[in-house]
Write an enzyme that holds these catalytic residues in place. Structure first.
Site, PDB file in Angstrom:
ATOM      1  N   ASP A 114     -14.387  -3.777  -4.175  1.00 21.49           N
ATOM      2  CA  ASP A 114     -13.253  -3.195  -3.461  1.00 21.49           C
ATOM      3  C   ASP A 114     -13.465  -3.272  -1.954  1.00 21.49           C
ATOM      4  O   ASP A 114     -14.588  -3.370  -1.458  1.00 21.49           O
ATOM      5  CB  ASP A 114     -13.078  -1.737  -3.896  1.00 21.49           C
ATOM      6  CG  ASP A 114     -11.636  -1.263  -3.793  1.00 21.49           C
ATOM      7  OD1 ASP A 114     -10.843  -1.901  -3.072  1.00 21.49           O
ATOM      8  OD2 ASP A 114     -11.297  -0.252  -4.438  1.00 21.49           O
ATOM      9  N   GLU A 160     -12.225  -6.667   2.801  1.00 21.62           N
ATOM     10  CA  GLU A 160     -11.607  -7.354   3.952  1.00 21.62           C
ATOM     11  C   GLU A 160     -12.588  -7.649   5.094  1.00 21.62           C
ATOM     12  O   GLU A 160     -12.411  -8.713   5.719  1.00 21.62           O
ATOM     13  CB  GLU A 160     -10.421  -6.534   4.465  1.00 21.62           C
ATOM     14  CG  GLU A 160      -9.256  -6.463   3.528  1.00 21.62           C
ATOM     15  CD  GLU A 160      -9.484  -5.495   2.364  1.00 21.62           C
ATOM     16  OE1 GLU A 160      -8.855  -5.679   1.314  1.00 21.62           O
ATOM     17  OE2 GLU A 160     -10.301  -4.570   2.510  1.00 21.62           O
ATOM     18  N   ASP A 173      -3.478  -2.274  -2.739  1.00 19.99           N
ATOM     19  CA  ASP A 173      -2.884  -0.958  -2.967  1.00 19.99           C
ATOM     20  C   ASP A 173      -1.392  -0.960  -2.667  1.00 19.99           C
ATOM     21  O   ASP A 173      -0.908  -0.332  -1.713  1.00 19.99           O
ATOM     22  CB  ASP A 173      -3.608   0.080  -2.113  1.00 19.99           C
ATOM     23  CG  ASP A 173      -5.061   0.228  -2.500  1.00 19.99           C
ATOM     24  OD1 ASP A 173      -5.392  -0.068  -3.656  1.00 19.99           O
ATOM     25  OD2 ASP A 173      -5.875   0.626  -1.649  1.00 19.99           O
TER      26      ASP A 173
END
Length: 951
Positions: free
Chosen positions: A558, A561, A635
């Site tokens: 997760d 980025e 998300d």
């Protein structure tokens, strides 16, 4: 940072410009090198001094440009090719042009300008570099390292369409004329690979933030002529009213720009009103001094509505902590005023609103496609030729690596939640699935299974998970796999932080800033530097020791980025990861997710070379497919417009060369009205989940995830409800389709296939499909048409040019090149089968390995010749890399109405040596429902040798 300095080119230039005569220069302004040529450009149009062309194979040319006297080559992170190839090529020089020609492609360099043109073997133009007076290289410096901002323009052919470029959320498929920012963000994925419908692709080998398409900068709102609601020129009128009393105005002011874009911009909001208490209305008029398309980019969190001349253009919502971006196309006439109104209702004290505009393109760049990156020592890209998108994507994987096969169980259904808080919640959920006979193969443990102050420890909180090892054993005993969330994030309080800090493996700026996160009172944290190979090994060793040894089956990586501080500005984000092990964070910004996945993949494959690795990651970069990594769309919100946006997001991600994509079925974050829905809100929530579930059953990975309310089928609706029944139907249908789906998985490795397919891939000559953003092919046979409007009972469907189409459920036949209003009852989304298709259906299953597919029903859709290759292997190991798999070619001949099941090719341990095929023939005048209990045309026994059946 390791670099290779190529002094050969400097010597070459000296010999040309200093030691050679003018006649000699004109005779041979190039030099052949190992694997290619270097062309010298004395008077470049845009600053290029050396052009290097190196064929990778007959269809791929590696192009490198520099303004310097030598190439300053850094190792590529995305490419895995060896330095030189043995591809045969010829060189011709005439009329100031140097041409390098392979069997498939010709690259021509104009020595006078440095411009490059590419042609296929028949002399047809693929793409030409634009003759624009721009600088390809602009000197810059980051982190004390000199570099260039680099740009390259290409001319567009007539009606050219562009696809790929990662994953974006604007419901756009064709990027012709669009400004696309390639920057890693939650829900936005940067992949610098573009596929043209003119039979070529461009892989831009650069790791920094990049802009593609129309690369002109977006301008502030005041690029337009603005008028307040009273007609005053120079601004729009902004009024601030109380959310709980909308008639009470608190404040009014003129505004000329809207730039609440980042966390640091919150202070710009008027101090006279609290953001969480406000409804803000911006109104007035806009005007442009030229006619054309004005693209309004609106970044928003909270509720936003936009009207132009009273027409509602947008009515969206996004959770406050993760803003979205939409593009509104405004076709304006020169000198005409248009009434503009925007209403923004922030959701909380940190919401976002930013509005920028891309004005109509000037004529010189209107028919171009460009790429521009913040940092690079050279312009470095691959021209990839291919007859159709599949061959172009195959070329991309030649350069960046094969898409390794996922385990077969990953093609089943995944249940996830944000989050299962205890061991009992996980076990009870699986028990409920098995009791209710809802098919399931994987359950996911999201974040915060650790103690509150132990993020990064990779250790379970034993007060809530008393025996992780025992829990996983119980799951395995029920034939359920277990995936776990692992972040590259470390709290200062953890032993892991101390160990990584001691070895210099951490980004330290967030620590120095003493920035606290959002957990309880907040904790200070940072991420590890995935660009450091030793840090990657340490990260794997940590999760191996703490988690993998407990029986973990798959990894959820997760926030890759990396999201060190959510909603920080781009400048701040780069500072938070400065410096990287390789150099400036600006130069390597977009490649973090690739390196993070690399460490986990290589680590596990070293420890356990037999079991297939599975990684799910929130961000991606070119080459990710070689690390057994899939990507999900982040998300997203649980809104109908977000559901629609996922269709285009998945199509273009797949066209970026990466075949494994998924999304949070149901959307991750919900509006407050859905948290405990009742009445009409509950009705809408159930319908949304049902429609999203129907769509998700035909995604490469079938995965449910989200915040409260819980997303398990039985928590969405009771067993007798239409929502429950429809979701169960599509779950079961997914498992029936496993022989079809897993054969597509096999093809992704064996033939570089793509599972989720933009219509341009299969219907390249049908101009109607170029910009269709809400339909796609799932494999070669199935046309999927998600329903994304509340209350819809039908939807418009374009059936592409072909020999016809069949309704999957009823078998009714329709002509191609045809737009129909397709039935879409609550229980079904429209799915059509292309005439000339063979679909293998397997047994009814509760999990992928419950039964051997020894009885397969072949649905044959007549109207054209058909073929399908049934692929099988051992399902969980890497033996397929050594040729241990089987392929059974199945063909249908329309003229003779015969079906041939070919000889079994290859073999593997445990392969079926005897099986039954039941055959159902559907013809335009003989519709048959999708019904596995119906009478079949014929049944045959297959033992591995070819047999032919007359139907």
């Amino acid at each position: 940072m390791v670099k290779k300095h190529c002094t050969f080119w400097a010597l070459l230039i000296v010999s040309v410009f200093c030691g050679a005569t003018k006649a000699q220069v004109l005779t041979k302004p190039y030099s052949q090198i190992e694997g290619g040529i270097v062309v010298i450009v004395p008077h470049s149009l845009n600053g290029v001094r050396l052009v290097r062309l190196q064929p990778v194979n007959a269809s791929i040319i590696h192009v490198t440009l520099t303004p310097d006297s030598a190439f300053n080559d850094s190792p590529s992170l995305m490419a895995v090719l060896q330095q030189h190839s043995t591809t045969k090529f010829s060189i011709q020089y005439s009329n100031s042009e140097v041409a390098l020609t392979t069997d498939s492609v010709k690259a021509v360099v104009d020595v006078r300008s440095g411009l490059i043109s590419f042609y296929d073997a028949f002399g047809h133009v693929l793409v030409k570099q634009s003759a624009l007076p721009y600088s390809a290289f602009t000197k810059s410096m980051y982190g004390g390292n000199s570099t260039y901002r680099i740009s390259q323009y290409f001319d567009s052919q007539n009606n050219e369409a562009y696809y790929g470029l990662g994953q974006h959320q604007q419901s756009i498929v064709n990027y012709n004329g669009r400004h696309v920012d390639l920057i890693q963000n939650n829900t936005e994925v940067a992949v610098p690979f573009v596929v043209s419908d003119k039979n070529y692709g461009l892989l831009w080998d650069n790791n920094s933030i990049t802009t593609a398409g129309d690369i002109r900068e977006l301008q502030s709102l005041y690029a337009l002529k603005l008028y307040g609601k009273g007609g005053q020129q120079g601004w729009l009128s902004a009024s601030y009213n109380l959310k709980n009393n909308p008639d009470q105005k608190i404040f009014e002011q003129p505004i000329s720009e809207l730039d609440y874009n980042w966390l640091s911009d919150m202070k710009k909001f008027p101090y006279k009103v609290k953001m969480e208490d406000a409804i803000v209305t911006y109104e007035g008029a806009i005007e442009g001094d030229q006619s054309g398309l004005y693209q309004l980019q609106v970044k928003y969190a909270g509720y936003i509505k936009v009207w132009l001349d009273g027409k509602l253009l947008a009515d969206y919502w996004r959770q406050p902590w993760n803003p979205a971006t939409t593009i509104l196309d405004l076709n304006l006439q020169k000198g005409k005023k248009y009434q503009l109104k925007m209403q923004w209702v922030p959701s909380g004290s940190e919401s976002y609103l930013g509005v920028k505009v891309l004005i109509p393109a000037p004529s010189e760049v209107k028919n171009t496609f460009a790429l521009s990156s913040e940092a690079g020592s050279t312009i470095d890209y691959y021209l990839i030729y291919g007859k159709g998108a599949d061959r172009v994507i195959s070329g991309y994987r030649t350069v960046t690596g094969k898409a390794v096969m996922m385990p077969k169980w990953a093609m089943g259904f995944w249940q996830s939640r944000e989050r299962y808080k205890t061991q009992d919640e996980i076990l009870n959920t699986v028990n409920e699935f098995r009791t209710r006979k809802i098919p399931l193969d994987n359950i996911v443990q999201d974040w915060s299974y650790w103690k509150e102050n132990q993020w990064g420890s990779q250790e379970f909180d034993r007060t809530r998970f008393s025996s992780p090892e025992g829990m996983i054993k119980q799951l395995h005993a029920q034939n359920v796999h277990f995936m776990i969330s692992v972040w590259p994030k470390f709290y200062e309080e953890t032993d892991a932080y101390q160990a990584f800090d001691k070895d210099g493996f951490l980004f330290k700026r967030n620590i120095a800033n003493r920035q606290r996160d959002w957990i309880a009172q907040g904790y200070v944290s940072t991420f590890y530097d995935a660009f450091n190979p030793n840090a990657r090994k340490a990260f794997w060793n940590l999760i191996n020791q703490k988690l993998y040894t407990k029986g973990i089956d798959a990894w959820w990586l997760d926030a890759t980025e990396p999201d060190i501080l959510s909603n920080a500005s781009v400048t701040d984000r780069k500072m938070l990861m400065e410096p990287t092990y390789l150099g400036s964070s600006t130069q390597y910004f977009n490649a973090f997710p690739l390196q993070n996945a690399k460490g986990v993949y290589e680590g596990q494959r070293t420890v356990n070379p037999n079991n297939r690795i599975f990684i799910l990651t929130r961000s991606a970069f070119a080459g990710l497919q070689r690390y057994a990594a899939a990507t999900w769309s982040g998300d997203i919100a649980a809104r109908w417009e977000d559901m629609k946006a996922q269709i285009a997001a998945g199509i273009n991600f797949s066209l970026s060369g990466m075949p494994y994509w998924t999304m949070d079925i149901g959307g991750f974050a919900v509006e407050q009205r859905y948290e405990k829905p009742i009445g009409t809100d509950l009705d809408e929530w159930r319908e949304s989940m049902t429609r999203w579930y129907q769509f998700g059953a035909f995604a490469p990975l079938f995965r449910v995830h989200g915040q409260f309310p819980y997303r398990e089928i039985y928590n969405v609706a009771p067993q007798g409800h239409p929502a429950y029944q429809s979701m169960l139907y599509y779950d079961k249908l997914r498992y029936r389709l496993l022989p079809y789906i897993y054969s597509l998985v096999g093809a992704t490795y064996q033939q570089d296939y793509t599972i989720m397919r933009g219509l341009v891939m299969d219907f390249p000559h049908d101009n109607h499909v170029k910009s269709i953003n809400d339909e796609y092919m799932f494999g070669p046979a199935l046309l999927i048409n998600p329903v994304y409007k509340y209350g819809a009972k039908s939807r418009s469907v374009y059936l592409p040019q072909s020999n016809g189409w069949y309704n999957l459920y009823t078998g009714k036949y329709y002509k191609g090149n045809n737009t129909i209003e397709a039935d879409a009852p609550y229980s079904q989304i429209p799915v059509f089968v292309k005439a000339g298709s063979i679909i293998p259906f397997g047994p009814d299953l509760q999990y992928t390995t419950e039964k051997q597919p020894d009885h397969i029903t072949l649905y044959v859709y007549a109207g054209a010749d058909a073929k399908f290759t049934l692929y099988e292997d051992e399902g969980t190991n890497y033996n397929y890399e050594q040729g241990k798999f089987t392929e059974i070619p199945i063909t249908y001949h329309q003229s003779t109405q015969t079906l041939t099941i070919g000889g079994n090719m290859h073999s593997y341990t445990g392969m079926l040596k005897r099986r039954t095929f039941s055959i159902v023939l559907i013809k335009p005048d003989d519709a048959k429902k999708l019904d596995f209990s119906q009478k079949v045309n014929t049944t045959v026994t297959y033992t591995g040798t070819e047999l032919t059946v007359k139907l």
